[in-house]
Design a protein around this motif. Structure first.
Motif, mmCIF file in Angstrom:
data_model
loop_
_atom_site.group_PDB
_atom_site.id
_atom_site.type_symbol
_atom_site.label_atom_id
_atom_site.label_comp_id
_atom_site.label_asym_id
_atom_site.label_seq_id
_atom_site.Cartn_x
_atom_site.Cartn_y
_atom_site.Cartn_z
ATOM 1 N N PHE B 244 0.845 -1.193 0.000
ATOM 2 C CA PHE B 244 0.000 0.000 0.000
ATOM 3 C C PHE B 244 0.879 1.240 0.000
ATOM 4 O O PHE B 244 1.771 1.396 0.829
ATOM 5 C CB PHE B 244 -0.898 0.019 1.238
ATOM 6 N N GLU B 245 0.615 2.092 -0.923
ATOM 7 C CA GLU B 245 1.299 3.375 -0.947
ATOM 8 C C GLU B 245 0.692 4.226 0.173
ATOM 9 O O GLU B 245 -0.472 4.073 0.506
ATOM 10 C CB GLU B 245 0.987 4.005 -2.301
ATOM 11 N N ILE B 436 -8.072 1.863 -6.184
ATOM 12 C CA ILE B 436 -9.112 2.720 -5.604
ATOM 13 C C ILE B 436 -8.472 3.737 -4.656
ATOM 14 O O ILE B 436 -8.868 4.905 -4.632
ATOM 15 C CB ILE B 436 -10.188 1.860 -4.910
ATOM 16 N N HIS B 437 -7.464 3.307 -3.902
ATOM 17 C CA HIS B 437 -6.760 4.272 -3.036
ATOM 18 C C HIS B 437 -6.200 5.422 -3.871
ATOM 19 O O HIS B 437 -6.323 6.594 -3.495
ATOM 20 C CB HIS B 437 -5.604 3.580 -2.299
ATOM 21 N N VAL B 452 -13.093 9.388 4.770
ATOM 22 C CA VAL B 452 -13.119 7.947 4.475
ATOM 23 C C VAL B 452 -13.341 7.147 5.745
ATOM 24 O O VAL B 452 -12.709 7.407 6.761
ATOM 25 C CB VAL B 452 -11.780 7.486 3.852
ATOM 26 N N VAL B 453 -14.259 6.184 5.668
ATOM 27 C CA VAL B 453 -14.449 5.246 6.767
ATOM 28 C C VAL B 453 -13.952 3.892 6.305
ATOM 29 O O VAL B 453 -14.235 3.478 5.182
ATOM 30 C CB VAL B 453 -15.943 5.153 7.145
ATOM 31 N N SER B 454 -13.166 3.213 7.161
ATOM 32 C CA SER B 454 -12.773 1.857 6.795
ATOM 33 C C SER B 454 -12.562 1.022 8.036
ATOM 34 O O SER B 454 -12.087 1.514 9.057
ATOM 35 C CB SER B 454 -11.494 1.878 5.962
ATOM 36 N N ALA B 462 -3.118 3.981 5.223
ATOM 37 C CA ALA B 462 -2.488 4.241 3.934
ATOM 38 C C ALA B 462 -3.143 5.418 3.216
ATOM 39 O O ALA B 462 -2.466 6.242 2.606
ATOM 40 C CB ALA B 462 -2.567 2.990 3.061
ATOM 41 N N VAL B 463 -4.469 5.503 3.310
ATOM 42 C CA VAL B 463 -5.148 6.430 2.428
ATOM 43 C C VAL B 463 -5.336 7.818 3.051
ATOM 44 O O VAL B 463 -5.430 8.814 2.341
ATOM 45 C CB VAL B 463 -6.491 5.809 1.957
ATOM 46 N N SER B 464 -5.325 7.920 4.386
ATOM 47 C CA SER B 464 -5.682 9.200 5.015
ATOM 48 C C SER B 464 -4.471 10.086 5.264
ATOM 49 O O SER B 464 -3.357 9.597 5.447
ATOM 50 C CB SER B 464 -6.370 8.952 6.365
ATOM 51 N N HIS B 465 -4.737 11.394 5.310
ATOM 52 C CA HIS B 465 -3.720 12.341 5.764
ATOM 53 C C HIS B 465 -3.709 12.421 7.279
ATOM 54 O O HIS B 465 -2.693 12.644 7.905
ATOM 55 C CB HIS B 465 -3.981 13.732 5.189
#
Lengths: 394, 498
Positions: B244-245, B436-437, B452-454, B462-465
């Motif tokens: 994951f980036e 999608i990310h 974003v909720v996960s 990975a996806v959030s700031h």
């Protein structure tokens, strides 16, 4: 992962999944080969959802013409078919017209996964209230034919629309299943008609009868108006359902109400709208039938709702919602009327009419589904072939 | 409870147009938990269903303790001692737990249903796995996690020696997942053969002994979990290395006025006093256990909760959102957690799904302008890189990842500015997840505010700031991306840190 089963094969009028396979097969063929292009066009025609119905109708036509017998026309002395003559065909068209027009509205209701059991009663109430208003006008010496016809149209369509609006609002605001609401309305509206008419039959003014029975250039007592109106309503309905934003929303709501709501579609307005449409078409049918038969009574159109629902279902409209076509519903009405007609033409015992109609409806739907399955299989095969050829060329 | 040795040799299963399994062989030992892994469409669920008798192999054989088995249906497999815990749970929701557990074999006394026997049986079976479920509850009233327990109890009670878990944790929260994994470990030590179909690496590494990896219907290999790494497994699954980036910390202007500002946002019994601000271009993660109010906050922001209180400002202007129609007008976009239920109309094609919220804009005098509809939908269809043969492909035919992209394409079409994305990659395979990310990052890069909720912590990190943690309906903490670890987030979620 799992293969797409035919049960949730998606269907909307302008996006049959077959379309995809057909387009693909067209693009796969080289443009020069005329034969292949012809095949593609033929495949496109065969793959239309209504093709099965047209086939059924043609078969009934052939059977009735072949086995219906002949009689001698006493004016010209020629031998003519009992079924395949202008008079009989016009009669079939006219009898179909009243159901077919209502089936256009019913199709919209059923596409939203609703049901309207009250269309027969709406038809009746619209008819008798129009008859009463026109009778009052006649008594008040307002007898200009234009006025009579205009008020007749406004009144029958208006009452139909209002009844539909009442249905729709009740469904949405009371949050009760439409089956229950419209079942109640079935009795309420007919009861109102009964009280208004005091159980009497009310004659229509002659100018309205003349309007609906207008020969429009045809001879021999042929009356094309109901048939023409049906064609106009069918085209209008088809356009509304497949070309307008409201029509698209009807399919969306029927396909998935929650997803539609989450997408900002005013779901309640859409639902009210389809019942208004059903009421409006019942009003149009009422105007035509009362004008055609020349009178209205509180017993008119009894049981019509079942014929109309049957027409939509035979026409391929799914009771689960999200799927159905206007043209299918109209053809469905024609199938049912032809089956009724065939009992007379083929000299079958008319006591068996109900049994025959019931069996025929189930058979028609089963045959239609079988055709669907066959076409679905063909599509899957076609897709597999396309994939394989793509893989081998890659 | 004892297990059975299951051997699959050279099974091939063909569906119209798809070769789902191509000469796959594997063996499953008593007392082991054996993972079946692969991307969506790799064939892992098909293999599970073959073992459970739901499908029949075209070629190849299945042996149970050395005996060749022919299952004509799930009942045959059940008799042979193979049970399956389904992805979509199959129950009569209008009946009680005990009734459901006895459906196949209703105990009678003098020709009447014996409810006491039924209840005793249910209690005994639930006891097998130590599940605390009231047998008189209607199954429809149970949360998914408990329904799963009932399913496991039912399978064991009716004599299962082999249990197939088909993506059991895809709709569970962290705590429930944990409990389920504990139960599987216990079954394992009791000698039951457990087959675990999943693409969640963490869980596989926690409980499984071996893993069999499939790709495009073919066997890639079977490995000992102890002798492998997550990276190796992933590269076996997708044939290339993927990690994951990370989005990293927000690098946009810190002083920019927030695009979305929420103050004192409360809804009785769901969440209370939520304050948050998201700047243009920022991705804020919202974490929490199931039931912490994450989904409820998103839905309320979009107008799905009429009872909500508090102020919401978009671009500094107060807005009142009471219905999704309002939400749409305020340029909010909600991609909900259940795309099949709330996201897409599966009976319509891709184009019709994309154009659904913007039909007004696409039509003149209410007549849809087909050319415009096609070109606008095409634009977002391509922009979100939905993989489908054409724009008019039925949305039901798309894979989960592409359906998710279609939902995002739909909202992109509305000119949404505030993207509320609930579980962006549920049931989506690893390759599509990363894609999608990236799409979410691209949305942010265009200046949208993203919330974003996960349930998957690695994804959230990975996806959030930055990440906000909800606990019991309140914000329990805030963690910037560079400091976020699964342990820290978990502590906030469970109340160990404050």
């Amino acid at each position: 992962m799992t293969p797409s089963p035919s049960s949730n094969e998606p269907k909307t009028p302008d996006s049959s999944p077959l379309q995809g396979a057909v387009d693909a097969s067209v693009s796969a063929t080289s443009p020069q080969s005329g034969q292949k292009r012809l095949n593609a066009i033929l495949l496109k025609i065969f793959s239309q959802a209504e093709f099965n119905l047209v086939l059924i109708i043609l078969v009934i036509f052939v059977v009735l013409t072949k086995f219906g017998g002949t009689h001698t026309d006493f004016s010209s002395g020629r031998t003519i078919s009992n079924f395949f003559n202008a008079g009989s065909l016009f009669l079939v068209a006219t009898n179909t017209a009243f159901f077919a027009i209502m089936a256009v509205g019913m199709n919209a209701v059923i596409v939203t996964a609703g049901i309207d059991l009250s269309v027969g009663s709406i038809n009746c109430l619209a008819g008798v209230s129009t008859a009463l208003v026109l009778q009052a006008m006649t008594n008040a010496h307002m007898t200009s034919p234009v006025q009579i016809v205009a008020i007749g149209i406004i009144c029958s369509l208006g009452v139909g629309t209002l009844c539909g609006l009442a249905n729709g609002l009740a469904v949405v605001l009371l949050d009760v299943h439409p089956f229950v609401i419209t079942l109640g309305m079935l009795w309420i509206l007919r009861g109102i008609a009964f009280i208004l008419t005091k159980a009497q039959s009310i004659n229509m003014p002659q100018s309205m009868i003349n309007f609906v029975q207008a020969p429009l250039g045809f001879h021999g007592g042929l009356m094309p108006v109901p048939m023409l109106v049906t064609i106009v309503v069918a085209i209008g309905g088809w356009f509304y359902m497949s070309k307008t934003a409201m029509g698209r929303r009807i399919f969306a709501v029927g396909g998935n109400l929650e997803a539609s709501r989450y997408s900002g579609i005013p779901v309640k307005r859409v639902i009210v709208g389809v019942y208004v449409l059903a009421g409006l078409t019942a009003g149009i049918a009422a105007f035509l039938s009362t004008g055609y038969y020349g009178a209205a009574s509180s017993q008119d159109a009894t049981g019509y709702e079942l014929y109309v629902i049957a027409a939509a279902v035979v026409g391929g409209t799914s009771l689960l919602g999200g799927r159905g076509t206007v043209i299918g519903a109209v053809l469905g009405a024609l199938v049912i009327e032809l089956i009724r007609e065939s009992i007379t033409i083929l000299h079958l015992d008319s006591n068996y009419q109900q049994i025959i109609v019931g069996v025929a409806i189930i058979t028609a739907v089963v045959l239609d589904r079988a055709g669907d399955k066959m076409r679905h299989r063909r599509m899957v095969m076609a897709q597999a072939r396309i994939k394989e050829s793509a893989a081998s060329s890659a | 409870m004892d297990g059975a040795h299951v051997v699959v040799t050279g099974v091939t299963k063909r569906f119209p147009g798809v070769l789902a399994l191509n000469e796959v062989s594997a063996d499953f030992l008593p007392g082991e938990c054996h993972a079946l892994m692969g991307e969506n469409g790799a064939g892992k669920s098909t293999l599970g269903k073959l073992l459970a008798g739901l499908y029949q192999p075209d070629v190849g054989k299945i042996c149970l303790n050395g005996q060749i088995c022919h299952f004509n249906g799930p009942l045959d497999a059940q008799k042979a001692g193979i049970g399956i815990v389904h992805q979509e749970l199959l129950f009569c929701e209008n009946m009680s737990v005990s009734e459901n557990l006895s459906l196949g074999n209703i105990p009678t006394k003098f020709g009447q249903v014996s409810f006491s026997t039924m209840k005793k049986r249910a209690l005994d079976w639930l006891e097998l796995i130590g599940a605390k479920v009231n047998p008189d509850t209607l199954v429809g009233n149970l949360p998914i996690a408990q329904r799963q327990l009932v399913q496991i109890a039912g399978a064991l009670g009716s004599g299962a020696k082999v249990l197939i878990f088909d993506e059991p944790t895809s709709s569970l929260g962290l705590e429930e997942t944990h409990r389920l994994l504990e139960i599987i470990s216990k079954l394992k030590s009791d000698g039951v053969t457990c087959i675990y179909v999943s693409h969640r690496l963490d869980e596989v590494f926690e409980i499984c002994n071996r893993a069999t990896v499939l790709r495009d219907g073919k066997l890639v290999g079977t490995v000992e979990i102890k002798a492998t790494t997550k990276e190796q497994l992933v590269s076996m699954m997708i044939g290339r290395e993927v990690t994951f980036e990370m989005s990293g910390n927000f690098t946009g202007s810190q002083s920019a006025p927030p695009l979305l500002e929420v103050n004192g946002f409360s809804s009785l019994g769901k969440f209370s006093n939520i304050n948050l601000a998201i700047r243009p271009g920022e991705i804020v993660g919202l974490g929490g256990l199931i039931g912490s109010g994450r989904t409820e906050v998103l839905e309320a922001l979009f107008g799905l909760d009429p009872a909500v209180k508090g102020t919401v400002k978009v671009h500094g202007k107060p807005v009142h959102v009471h219905t999704p129609v309002d939400g749409l007008k305020c340029r909010m976009a909600l991609s909900s957690e259940d795309r099949k239920r709330n996201g897409l109309v599966l009976s319509m094609n891709c184009m019709e799904n994309i154009s659904m919220p913007i039909l007004d804009r696409l039509s003149r005098f209410t007549i849809i302008q087909e050319r415009k509809e096609r070109s606008v939908s095409q634009k977002y269809f391509e922009r979100m890189r939905v993989k489908a043969p054409r724009l008019t492909t039925p949305s039901a035919a798309l894979s989960g990842g592409n359906q998710q992209k279609l939902v995002l394409a739909k909202w992109l079409g509305t000119d949404g500015e505030v993207f509320l994305i609930d579980e962006p990659t549920r049931g989506v395979d690893v390759g599509a997840k990363a894609e999608i990310h990236n799409l979410i990052r691209e949305l942010a890069a265009e200046g949208k505010a993203v919330l974003v909720v996960s349930s998957e912590l690695p994804e959230l990190i990975a996806v959030s700031h930055r990440i906000l943690i909800l606990r019991l309906g309140k914000i329990a903490g805030e963690v910037p991306a560079n400091l976020a670890t699964e342990e820290l987030l978990m502590k906030y979620m469970t109340g160990l840190a404050a």
